[in-house]
Design a protein around this motif. Sequence first.
Motif, PDB file in Angstrom:
ATOM      1  N   PRO A  49       0.625  -1.137  -0.017  1.00  0.00           N
ATOM      2  CA  PRO A  49      -0.079  -0.134   0.053  1.00  0.00           C
ATOM      3  C   PRO A  49       0.907   1.304  -0.246  1.00  0.00           C
ATOM      4  CG  PRO A  49       0.029  -1.170   2.057  1.00  0.00           C
ATOM      5  CD  PRO A  49       0.647  -1.875   1.291  1.00  0.00           C
ATOM      6  N   ASP A  50       1.928   1.234   0.365  1.00  0.00           N
ATOM      7  CA  ASP A  50       2.835   2.422   0.253  1.00  0.00           C
ATOM      8  C   ASP A  50       3.806   2.667  -0.875  1.00  0.00           C
ATOM      9  OD1 ASP A  50       2.088   3.075   2.873  1.00  0.00           O
ATOM     10  OD2 ASP A  50       3.611   1.776   3.918  1.00  0.00           O
ATOM     11  N   ASP A  51       3.704   1.784  -1.802  1.00  0.00           N
ATOM     12  CA  ASP A  51       4.115   1.938  -3.245  1.00  0.00           C
ATOM     13  C   ASP A  51       3.588   2.763  -4.031  1.00  0.00           C
ATOM     14  OD1 ASP A  51       5.351   1.517  -5.751  1.00  0.00           O
ATOM     15  OD2 ASP A  51       6.092  -0.490  -5.204  1.00  0.00           O
ATOM     16  N   SER A  52       4.179   3.904  -4.194  1.00  0.00           N
ATOM     17  CA  SER A  52       3.517   5.167  -4.846  1.00  0.00           C
ATOM     18  C   SER A  52       3.595   4.961  -6.417  1.00  0.00           C
ATOM     19  CB  SER A  52       4.317   6.579  -4.705  1.00  0.00           C
ATOM     20  OG  SER A  52       5.832   6.482  -4.991  1.00  0.00           O
ATOM     21  N   ARG A  53       4.557   3.997  -6.904  1.00  0.00           N
ATOM     22  CA  ARG A  53       4.459   3.784  -8.429  1.00  0.00           C
ATOM     23  C   ARG A  53       3.307   2.871  -8.585  1.00  0.00           C
ATOM     24  NH1 ARG A  53       8.905  -0.275  -9.473  1.00  0.00           N
ATOM     25  NH2 ARG A  53       8.195  -1.023  -7.456  1.00  0.00           N
ATOM     26  N   LEU A  54       2.744   1.946  -7.635  1.00  0.00           N
ATOM     27  CA  LEU A  54       1.639   0.973  -8.127  1.00  0.00           C
ATOM     28  C   LEU A  54       0.203   2.212  -7.844  1.00  0.00           C
ATOM     29  CD1 LEU A  54       2.618  -2.026  -5.842  1.00  0.00           C
ATOM     30  CD2 LEU A  54       2.516  -1.976  -8.452  1.00  0.00           C
ATOM     31  N   GLY A  77      -5.065  13.175  -1.235  1.00  0.00           N
ATOM     32  CA  GLY A  77      -4.041  13.569  -0.267  1.00  0.00           C
ATOM     33  C   GLY A  77      -2.601  13.672  -0.943  1.00  0.00           C
ATOM     34  N   VAL A  78      -2.609  13.104  -2.009  1.00  0.00           N
ATOM     35  CA  VAL A  78      -1.473  13.114  -3.006  1.00  0.00           C
ATOM     36  C   VAL A  78      -0.994  14.589  -3.280  1.00  0.00           C
ATOM     37  CG1 VAL A  78       0.128  12.221  -4.647  1.00  0.00           C
ATOM     38  CG2 VAL A  78      -1.582  10.865  -3.496  1.00  0.00           C
ATOM     39  N   ASP A  79       0.365  15.007  -2.997  1.00  0.00           N
ATOM     40  CA  ASP A  79       0.748  16.514  -3.582  1.00  0.00           C
ATOM     41  C   ASP A  79       0.760  16.263  -4.925  1.00  0.00           C
ATOM     42  OD1 ASP A  79       1.990  18.705  -3.983  1.00  0.00           O
ATOM     43  OD2 ASP A  79       3.548  18.547  -2.541  1.00  0.00           O
ATOM     44  N   PRO A  80       0.241  17.138  -5.599  1.00  0.00           N
ATOM     45  CA  PRO A  80       0.230  17.330  -7.164  1.00  0.00           C
ATOM     46  C   PRO A  80       1.649  17.343  -7.893  1.00  0.00           C
ATOM     47  CG  PRO A  80      -1.609  18.520  -6.373  1.00  0.00           C
ATOM     48  CD  PRO A  80      -0.777  17.991  -5.259  1.00  0.00           C
ATOM     49  N   GLU A  81       2.563  17.935  -6.889  1.00  0.00           N
ATOM     50  CA  GLU A  81       4.040  18.087  -7.288  1.00  0.00           C
ATOM     51  C   GLU A  81       4.577  16.787  -7.391  1.00  0.00           C
ATOM     52  OE1 GLU A  81       5.506  21.042  -8.444  1.00  0.00           O
ATOM     53  OE2 GLU A  81       3.245  21.939  -8.060  1.00  0.00           O
ATOM     54  N   THR A  82       4.193  15.892  -6.659  1.00  0.00           N
ATOM     55  CA  THR A  82       4.783  14.407  -6.475  1.00  0.00           C
ATOM     56  C   THR A  82       4.419  13.604  -7.690  1.00  0.00           C
ATOM     57  OG1 THR A  82       3.273  13.504  -4.870  1.00  0.00           O
ATOM     58  CG2 THR A  82       5.216  14.686  -4.067  1.00  0.00           C
ATOM     59  N   LEU A  83       3.446  14.053  -8.431  1.00  0.00           N
ATOM     60  CA  LEU A  83       2.946  13.070  -9.398  1.00  0.00           C
ATOM     61  C   LEU A  83       3.787  13.064 -10.531  1.00  0.00           C
ATOM     62  CD1 LEU A  83      -0.913  14.171  -9.783  1.00  0.00           C
ATOM     63  CD2 LEU A  83      -0.027  12.050  -8.687  1.00  0.00           C
ATOM     64  N   PRO A  84       4.308  11.860 -11.144  1.00  0.00           N
ATOM     65  CA  PRO A  84       5.039  11.681 -12.423  1.00  0.00           C
ATOM     66  C   PRO A  84       4.280  12.281 -13.525  1.00  0.00           C
ATOM     67  CG  PRO A  84       4.118   9.301 -11.709  1.00  0.00           C
ATOM     68  CD  PRO A  84       3.713  10.509 -10.651  1.00  0.00           C
ATOM     69  N   ASP A  85       4.894  12.786 -14.563  1.00  0.00           N
ATOM     70  CA  ASP A  85       4.316  13.363 -15.806  1.00  0.00           C
ATOM     71  C   ASP A  85       3.300  12.430 -16.390  1.00  0.00           C
ATOM     72  OD1 ASP A  85       5.894  15.614 -15.478  1.00  0.00           O
ATOM     73  OD2 ASP A  85       7.354  14.918 -16.844  1.00  0.00           O
ATOM     74  N   TYR A  86       3.389  11.056 -16.499  1.00  0.00           N
ATOM     75  CA  TYR A  86       2.755  10.334 -17.143  1.00  0.00           C
ATOM     76  C   TYR A  86       1.437  10.016 -16.559  1.00  0.00           C
ATOM     77  CZ  TYR A  86       3.512   6.452 -13.691  1.00  0.00           C
ATOM     78  OH  TYR A  86       3.684   5.526 -12.409  1.00  0.00           O
ATOM     79  N   ALA A  87       1.439  10.378 -15.249  1.00  0.00           N
ATOM     80  CA  ALA A  87       0.121  10.396 -14.433  1.00  0.00           C
ATOM     81  C   ALA A  87      -0.725  11.521 -14.531  1.00  0.00           C
ATOM     82  CB  ALA A  87       0.215  10.341 -12.770  1.00  0.00           C
ATOM     83  N   LEU A  88       0.094  12.682 -14.906  1.00  0.00           N
ATOM     84  CA  LEU A  88      -0.458  13.965 -14.884  1.00  0.00           C
ATOM     85  C   LEU A  88      -1.108  14.252 -16.310  1.00  0.00           C
ATOM     86  CD1 LEU A  88       1.862  16.417 -13.507  1.00  0.00           C
ATOM     87  CD2 LEU A  88      -0.280  15.993 -12.788  1.00  0.00           C
ATOM     88  N   GLU A  89      -0.404  13.430 -17.480  1.00  0.00           N
ATOM     89  CA  GLU A  89      -0.935  13.454 -18.774  1.00  0.00           C
ATOM     90  C   GLU A  89      -2.143  12.376 -19.189  1.00  0.00           C
ATOM     91  OE1 GLU A  89       2.594  12.692 -20.954  1.00  0.00           O
ATOM     92  OE2 GLU A  89       3.517  14.352 -20.047  1.00  0.00           O
TER      93      GLU A  89
END
Length: 90
Positions: A49-54, A77-89
């Motif tokens: 559950p703590d694996d952010s990639r998953l 609760g996830v800081d948008p600044e920590t999201l990888p580009d592929y997740a934002l796109e």
Amino acid sequence: MLLLALAGALPAAAGTDLDGAREAAVQAARDGALPQARATLERLLEGHPDDSRLRFDLAVVAGWQGADARVAELLDGVDPETLPDYALEA
């Protein structure tokens, strides 16, 4: 990336190697097998559950499926600044 046959490859990979199982699920999603990929990522996240990639991969796949409520739950609760580009796109 490894191209694995979806039938049989995901369950075997999921039991032996987290990175391999994640990569197989991501490839399955890219190949259009969204329900199978999502189910695999859900199981993997349940065990890690703590694996952010998953979490991010699952959010992308759920988004591709139009499961906006699940995406919101995963990214709550996830800081948008920590999201990888592929997740934002996605």
